[in-house]
Design an enzyme around this catalytic site. Sequence first.
Site, short mmCIF file in Angstrom:
data_model
loop_
_atom_site.label_atom_id
_atom_site.label_comp_id
_atom_site.label_asym_id
_atom_site.label_seq_id
_atom_site.Cartn_x
_atom_site.Cartn_y
_atom_site.Cartn_z
N GLY A 297 2.85 1.84 10.82
CA GLY A 297 3.87 2.88 10.71
C GLY A 297 4.62 3.17 12.00
O GLY A 297 5.32 4.19 12.09
N SER B 211 3.51 -2.55 10.24
CA SER B 211 4.97 -2.61 10.44
C SER B 211 5.60 -3.93 10.00
O SER B 211 6.52 -4.43 10.64
CB SER B 211 5.33 -2.30 11.90
OG SER B 211 4.99 -0.95 12.20
N ASN C 221 0.87 -1.18 0.00
CA ASN C 221 0.00 0.00 0.00
C ASN C 221 0.90 1.23 0.00
O ASN C 221 1.51 1.55 1.02
CB ASN C 221 -0.89 -0.03 1.25
CG ASN C 221 -1.68 1.26 1.44
OD1 ASN C 221 -1.79 2.07 0.52
ND2 ASN C 221 -2.22 1.45 2.63
N GLU D 108 -5.33 -5.20 10.68
CA GLU D 108 -4.31 -4.17 10.84
C GLU D 108 -4.54 -3.43 12.16
O GLU D 108 -5.34 -2.47 12.21
CB GLU D 108 -4.40 -3.17 9.69
CG GLU D 108 -4.09 -3.75 8.34
CD GLU D 108 -3.47 -2.70 7.44
OE1 GLU D 108 -2.33 -2.87 7.04
OE2 GLU D 108 -4.13 -1.68 7.18
N HIS E 284 -9.45 1.11 5.26
CA HIS E 284 -8.14 1.29 5.90
C HIS E 284 -8.31 2.25 7.09
O HIS E 284 -9.09 3.20 7.03
CB HIS E 284 -7.13 1.86 4.90
CG HIS E 284 -5.72 1.82 5.41
ND1 HIS E 284 -5.25 2.73 6.31
CD2 HIS E 284 -4.71 0.96 5.16
CE1 HIS E 284 -3.99 2.44 6.60
NE2 HIS E 284 -3.64 1.37 5.91
N LYS F 270 0.10 4.27 -0.25
CA LYS F 270 -0.54 5.46 0.33
C LYS F 270 -0.33 6.67 -0.57
O LYS F 270 -0.31 6.52 -1.79
CB LYS F 270 -0.02 5.69 1.75
CG LYS F 270 -0.06 4.42 2.60
CD LYS F 270 0.18 4.69 4.05
CE LYS F 270 0.22 3.36 4.79
NZ LYS F 270 0.23 3.53 6.22
N GLU G 183 -6.62 4.60 8.11
CA GLU G 183 -6.37 6.02 7.81
C GLU G 183 -7.59 6.65 7.14
O GLU G 183 -7.87 7.84 7.33
CB GLU G 183 -5.11 6.15 6.94
CG GLU G 183 -3.85 5.90 7.77
CD GLU G 183 -2.65 5.41 7.01
OE1 GLU G 183 -2.65 5.47 5.76
OE2 GLU G 183 -1.69 4.95 7.66
C1 PEP Z 1 -0.68 0.06 6.20
O1 PEP Z 1 -0.80 1.27 6.13
O2 PEP Z 1 -1.56 -0.67 5.73
C2 PEP Z 1 0.50 -0.47 6.84
C3 PEP Z 1 0.48 -1.71 7.20
O3 PEP Z 1 1.56 0.39 7.00
P1 PEP Z 1 3.01 0.02 7.61
O4 PEP Z 1 3.45 -1.27 6.98
O5 PEP Z 1 3.88 1.16 7.23
O6 PEP Z 1 2.85 -0.14 9.07
#
Ligand code: PEP
Length: 256
Positions: free
Chosen positions: A180, A218, A12, A174, A104, A14, A106
């Site tokens: 992040g 992460s 992803n 998630e 998601h 973003k 976000e």
């Molecule tokens: C995400 O935004 O779906 C995500 C998993 O980000 P990150 O791997 O950077 O934690």
Amino acid sequence: MAAARRRLIAGNWKMNGLVRPGLAELAKLAKSARKPARIAPEILICPPATLLQGFRDALREAGAARRIALGGQDCHSAPSGAHTGDLSAEMLKDAGATYVIVGHSERRANHREDNATVREKAAAAHRAGLVSILCVGETLAERDGGRALVTVETQLRASLPSGVNARNTVVAYEPVWAIGTGRTPTPEDVAAVHGHIRKLLRGALPDAQAVRIIYGGSVKADNAAGLLAIVDVDGALVGGASLTAAEFWPIVQAAL
Ligand code: PEP
């Protein structure tokens, strides 16, 4: 992981990526993905929508269109209309997507998307012939308060549209606090949530055993193998570490 479930490693991007550097990273990934692998995971990149069409064309030219799929990061629930700034699932498909991420955290936080909105978006994805990657996950306060499972359960129950099956839906667990941050839940906690999601799916659809449940938060080269070894973890949704082929490819390799 059951043999019937092909692993999915999804990136992803973003709101990251301009045309030229984006295409350069895609070319590196496409080169790596051409190497034959005994059991290849499905590889997916969800770039900003501005890059979809160019990525589709580049993958076709590189002969990698069958090895790397493309997806959108969000869609509107309507097929078209007066929705300034939005993109429909049909438009994403037209530009080369076969997947779209919905719900998601976000989007849920920054755009106040609730479960009903996410459900409409997932239904729109299916209407357009896209596979929805439906994201669920608890905040740190919910985990610390012992409410991780109930939060995920509430989100999942309220976000799944009718007609869901293993071909049109992937569930992504998630934890919001892991995105992040460099933090990940313990393997036991991941196993507990994925197992709970599988149980809920069994009560809701006939081919629940074939639905892929992927973990996101992460995921990096150094923890991917451990996370992918957990029962019912059928792949990964990767944010930061998907932006360069150098970081993303080792995660794909961890899924071989
Ligand atoms: C995400 O935004 O779906 C995500 C998993 O980000 P990150 O791997 O950077 O934690």
